[in-house]
Structures are given as C-alpha cells and as structure tokens.
Design a protein around this motif. Structure first.
Motif, PDB file in Angstrom:
ATOM      1  N   VAL A  41       0.841  -1.199   0.000  1.00 14.22           N
ATOM      2  CA  VAL A  41       0.000   0.000   0.000  1.00 14.22           C
ATOM      3  C   VAL A  41       0.881   1.255   0.000  1.00 14.22           C
ATOM      4  CG1 VAL A  41      -1.718   1.318   1.309  1.00 14.22           C
ATOM      5  CG2 VAL A  41      -1.939  -1.174   1.108  1.00 14.22           C
ATOM      6  N   LEU A  42       1.887   1.257   0.853  1.00 16.77           N
ATOM      7  CA  LEU A  42       2.779   2.410   0.937  1.00 16.77           C
ATOM      8  C   LEU A  42       3.495   2.657  -0.389  1.00 16.77           C
ATOM      9  CD1 LEU A  42       4.349   4.647   2.362  1.00 16.77           C
ATOM     10  CD2 LEU A  42       5.833   2.869   3.352  1.00 16.77           C
ATOM     11  N   LEU A  43       4.079   1.623  -0.960  1.00 15.29           N
ATOM     12  CA  LEU A  43       4.831   1.786  -2.206  1.00 15.29           C
ATOM     13  C   LEU A  43       3.917   2.146  -3.371  1.00 15.29           C
ATOM     14  CD1 LEU A  43       7.352  -1.108  -1.644  1.00 15.29           C
ATOM     15  CD2 LEU A  43       7.876   1.342  -1.702  1.00 15.29           C
ATOM     16  N   GLY A  44       2.725   1.582  -3.400  1.00 18.83           N
ATOM     17  CA  GLY A  44       1.761   1.952  -4.431  1.00 18.83           C
ATOM     18  C   GLY A  44       1.411   3.431  -4.356  1.00 18.83           C
ATOM     19  N   HIS A  45       1.224   3.935  -3.146  1.00 23.07           N
ATOM     20  CA  HIS A  45       0.895   5.350  -2.993  1.00 23.07           C
ATOM     21  C   HIS A  45       2.105   6.240  -3.278  1.00 23.07           C
ATOM     22  CE1 HIS A  45      -2.946   4.005  -1.525  1.00 23.07           C
ATOM     23  NE2 HIS A  45      -3.351   5.256  -1.599  1.00 23.07           N
ATOM     24  N   LEU A  46       3.293   5.777  -2.949  1.00 24.29           N
ATOM     25  CA  LEU A  46       4.485   6.550  -3.315  1.00 24.29           C
ATOM     26  C   LEU A  46       4.642   6.612  -4.836  1.00 24.29           C
ATOM     27  CD1 LEU A  46       7.070   5.404  -0.615  1.00 24.29           C
ATOM     28  CD2 LEU A  46       5.993   7.661  -0.826  1.00 24.29           C
ATOM     29  N   LEU A  47       4.369   5.507  -5.499  1.00 24.12           N
ATOM     30  CA  LEU A  47       4.418   5.522  -6.970  1.00 24.12           C
ATOM     31  C   LEU A  47       3.399   6.519  -7.526  1.00 24.12           C
ATOM     32  CD1 LEU A  47       4.800   1.719  -7.738  1.00 24.12           C
ATOM     33  CD2 LEU A  47       6.426   3.525  -8.359  1.00 24.12           C
ATOM     34  N   LYS A  48       2.178   6.454  -7.000  1.00 22.96           N
ATOM     35  CA  LYS A  48       1.151   7.401  -7.457  1.00 22.96           C
ATOM     36  C   LYS A  48       1.610   8.833  -7.190  1.00 22.96           C
ATOM     37  CE  LYS A  48      -2.660   6.046  -5.379  1.00 22.96           C
ATOM     38  NZ  LYS A  48      -4.047   5.684  -5.022  1.00 22.96           N
ATOM     39  N   TRP A  49       2.192   9.067  -6.033  1.00 23.32           N
ATOM     40  CA  TRP A  49       2.640  10.399  -5.634  1.00 23.32           C
ATOM     41  C   TRP A  49       3.690  10.943  -6.606  1.00 23.32           C
ATOM     42  CZ3 TRP A  49       0.809  13.660  -2.080  1.00 23.32           C
ATOM     43  CH2 TRP A  49       1.594  14.755  -1.719  1.00 23.32           C
ATOM     44  N   TYR A  50       4.671  10.112  -6.938  1.00 23.32           N
ATOM     45  CA  TYR A  50       5.771  10.583  -7.787  1.00 23.32           C
ATOM     46  C   TYR A  50       5.440  10.576  -9.278  1.00 23.32           C
ATOM     47  CZ  TYR A  50       8.720  10.827  -3.704  1.00 23.32           C
ATOM     48  OH  TYR A  50       9.243  11.183  -2.481  1.00 23.32           O
ATOM     49  N   TYR A  51       4.584   9.678  -9.706  1.00 23.72           N
ATOM     50  CA  TYR A  51       4.293   9.569 -11.135  1.00 23.72           C
ATOM     51  C   TYR A  51       2.985  10.252 -11.553  1.00 23.72           C
ATOM     52  CZ  TYR A  51       8.304   6.542 -11.641  1.00 23.72           C
ATOM     53  OH  TYR A  51       9.581   6.062 -11.671  1.00 23.72           O
ATOM     54  N   GLN A  52       2.244  10.776 -10.586  1.00 23.47           N
ATOM     55  CA  GLN A  52       1.029  11.528 -10.892  1.00 23.47           C
ATOM     56  C   GLN A  52       0.961  12.786 -10.027  1.00 23.47           C
ATOM     57  OE1 GLN A  52      -2.136   8.433 -10.429  1.00 23.47           O
ATOM     58  NE2 GLN A  52      -2.594   9.104 -12.508  1.00 23.47           N
ATOM     59  N   PRO A  53       1.963  13.641 -10.102  1.00 23.21           N
ATOM     60  CA  PRO A  53       1.968  14.818  -9.215  1.00 23.21           C
ATOM     61  C   PRO A  53       0.784  15.751  -9.441  1.00 23.21           C
ATOM     62  CG  PRO A  53       3.684  15.001 -10.887  1.00 23.21           C
ATOM     63  CD  PRO A  53       3.111  13.602 -10.999  1.00 23.21           C
ATOM     64  N   GLU A  54       0.216  15.719 -10.623  1.00 26.89           N
ATOM     65  CA  GLU A  54      -0.893  16.618 -10.931  1.00 26.89           C
ATOM     66  C   GLU A  54      -2.191  16.228 -10.229  1.00 26.89           C
ATOM     67  OE1 GLU A  54      -1.009  13.218 -13.726  1.00 26.89           O
ATOM     68  OE2 GLU A  54       0.595  14.517 -13.012  1.00 26.89           O
ATOM     69  N   VAL A  55      -2.291  15.012  -9.718  1.00 31.11           N
ATOM     70  CA  VAL A  55      -3.524  14.592  -9.044  1.00 31.11           C
ATOM     71  C   VAL A  55      -3.291  14.197  -7.581  1.00 31.11           C
ATOM     72  CG1 VAL A  55      -4.766  13.923 -11.134  1.00 31.11           C
ATOM     73  CG2 VAL A  55      -3.322  12.246  -9.986  1.00 31.11           C
ATOM     74  N   ARG A  56      -2.206  14.673  -7.006  1.00 32.06           N
ATOM     75  CA  ARG A  56      -1.929  14.385  -5.596  1.00 32.06           C
ATOM     76  C   ARG A  56      -3.115  14.815  -4.738  1.00 32.06           C
ATOM     77  NH1 ARG A  56       4.357  16.443  -5.282  1.00 32.06           N
ATOM     78  NH2 ARG A  56       5.220  14.601  -6.307  1.00 32.06           N
ATOM     79  N   SER A  57      -3.312  14.062  -3.662  1.00 35.80           N
ATOM     80  CA  SER A  57      -4.460  14.387  -2.812  1.00 35.80           C
ATOM     81  C   SER A  57      -4.104  14.251  -1.336  1.00 35.80           C
ATOM     82  CB  SER A  57      -5.627  13.454  -3.133  1.00 35.80           C
ATOM     83  OG  SER A  57      -5.337  12.143  -2.682  1.00 35.80           O
ATOM     84  N   LYS A  58      -4.927  14.861  -0.536  1.00 39.28           N
ATOM     85  CA  LYS A  58      -4.808  14.768   0.918  1.00 39.28           C
ATOM     86  C   LYS A  58      -4.916  13.307   1.358  1.00 39.28           C
ATOM     87  CE  LYS A  58      -7.093  16.584   5.050  1.00 39.28           C
ATOM     88  NZ  LYS A  58      -8.203  17.428   5.515  1.00 39.28           N
ATOM     89  N   SER A  59      -5.781  12.562   0.703  1.00 37.97           N
ATOM     90  CA  SER A  59      -5.966  11.154   1.019  1.00 37.97           C
ATOM     91  C   SER A  59      -4.658  10.374   0.850  1.00 37.97           C
ATOM     92  CB  SER A  59      -7.054  10.563   0.118  1.00 37.97           C
ATOM     93  OG  SER A  59      -7.107   9.172   0.249  1.00 37.97           O
ATOM     94  N   TRP A  60      -3.932  10.655  -0.208  1.00 44.98           N
ATOM     95  CA  TRP A  60      -2.654   9.965  -0.435  1.00 44.98           C
ATOM     96  C   TRP A  60      -1.665  10.292   0.675  1.00 44.98           C
ATOM     97  CZ3 TRP A  60      -1.389  10.820  -6.333  1.00 44.98           C
ATOM     98  CH2 TRP A  60      -2.368  10.191  -7.107  1.00 44.98           C
ATOM     99  N   VAL A  61      -1.619  11.573   1.069  1.00 48.23           N
ATOM    100  CA  VAL A  61      -0.706  11.984   2.143  1.00 48.23           C
ATOM    101  C   VAL A  61      -0.975  11.172   3.399  1.00 48.23           C
ATOM    102  CG1 VAL A  61      -0.077  13.886   3.701  1.00 48.23           C
ATOM    103  CG2 VAL A  61      -0.427  14.333   1.260  1.00 48.23           C
ATOM    104  N   TYR A  62      -2.249  11.068   3.760  1.00 51.09           N
ATOM    105  CA  TYR A  62      -2.584  10.373   5.003  1.00 51.09           C
ATOM    106  C   TYR A  62      -2.415   8.862   4.882  1.00 51.09           C
ATOM    107  CZ  TYR A  62      -3.649  14.606   7.405  1.00 51.09           C
ATOM    108  OH  TYR A  62      -3.511  15.817   8.029  1.00 51.09           O
ATOM    109  N   THR A  63      -2.617   8.312   3.706  1.00 53.47           N
ATOM    110  CA  THR A  63      -2.352   6.885   3.522  1.00 53.47           C
ATOM    111  C   THR A  63      -0.862   6.608   3.670  1.00 53.47           C
ATOM    112  OG1 THR A  63      -4.278   6.569   2.111  1.00 53.47           O
ATOM    113  CG2 THR A  63      -2.505   4.942   1.904  1.00 53.47           C
TER     114      THR A  63
END
Length: 146
Positions: free
Chosen positions: A56-78
C-alpha cells in the motif's frame, strides 16, 4: 470432546482450551502439533502484514511521484498511516528488520498492482524493481498543498 477434534470443529473454543491447559500447567494434555502450526502461522502473518503494508505504501508513493498533478490529501494520510504502522510493527517485532529488504521487493510488486487498479498508469511503464531507498520509503517528506 478431544482437543484435536475441537481444533477442527471450533477453533476459538480450541484456543481457549489450550490457554486453560497452559495456565493449569497441564502440558501433557496440550494439542502440541496444532499449537506448533498455529504459532508458526502467527509469525507468517506478521511477515504478510509487513508485505501488505509496504504494498500500500509503495503503491501510494508511486502514485505520488508519477502523478503529481492529481496528488491528494488522502494519499498523504495513507502514506503517513502506512509508515507509522510499519514502524510500529518493526518496533514490536524487531526480528522482522532483516526481512525488510525482501518485503520491499514483494511489496513493490503489490504496489505496482495497486497503481494498475487505481490509476490510468500502466504498471509496465514504471520501474519493475523498487526505485526507492529505505530513506525514501520511510522518511522522505510528503507535503501536499491544494
């Protein structure tokens, strides 16, 4: 009812009976074979939890780094929650620490699957082995400003 039969018919009742026998010091009546199996299973569950949380952590880090335009508060807290829970688990189970590197490799594959499920990104276009250092995974700042 015999203990081994109880194990097969009512696992919870079996666990309570084993605890009673241990407290009473009636070691000869314990269901040793199934106790061994269950204790080993508890250790495997700890390793599985670590792999799952890393996924879960690595999936969200991937989303964070590879989709910076759609970062969300939810991702931060996950990301924060998974980091905290992994650190808690490692503090409570320090013998898991040597397994972290292997768990990261397995967790990363789970993270790629998460990215495939939750984003338009193609996991095959991402690094196929974990590109993050342990510092990146557990300590890199994740700041989000809407």
């Amino acid at each position: 009812m015999q203990t081994t039969t109880l194990y097969e018919q009512d696992f919870f009742a079996w666990t309570q009976r084993q605890a009673e026998l241990l407290r009473a010091g009636q070691l000869g009546e314990l269901d040793i074979e199934n106790l061994i199996e269950e204790i080993e299973s508890l250790g495997r569950q700890e390793r599985q939890e670590l792999r799952n949380r890393l996924g879960v952590l690595l999936g969200h880090l991937l989303k964070w780094y590879y989709q910076p335009e759609v970062r969300s508060k939810s991702w931060v807290y996950t990301i924060r929650e998974q980091r905290q829970e992994i650190q808690r688990q490692l503090k409570e189970n320090p013998s898991l620490k040597p397994y972290v590197r292997d768990a990261i490799a397995v967790g990363y594959q789970k993270g790629l699957n998460l990215v495939g499920r939750e984003t338009p990104l193609d996991p095959k276009s991402l690094p196929q082995s974990c590109p993050f250092s342990e510092t990146d995974i557990f300590e890199a700042p994740i700041d989000w400003h809407p």
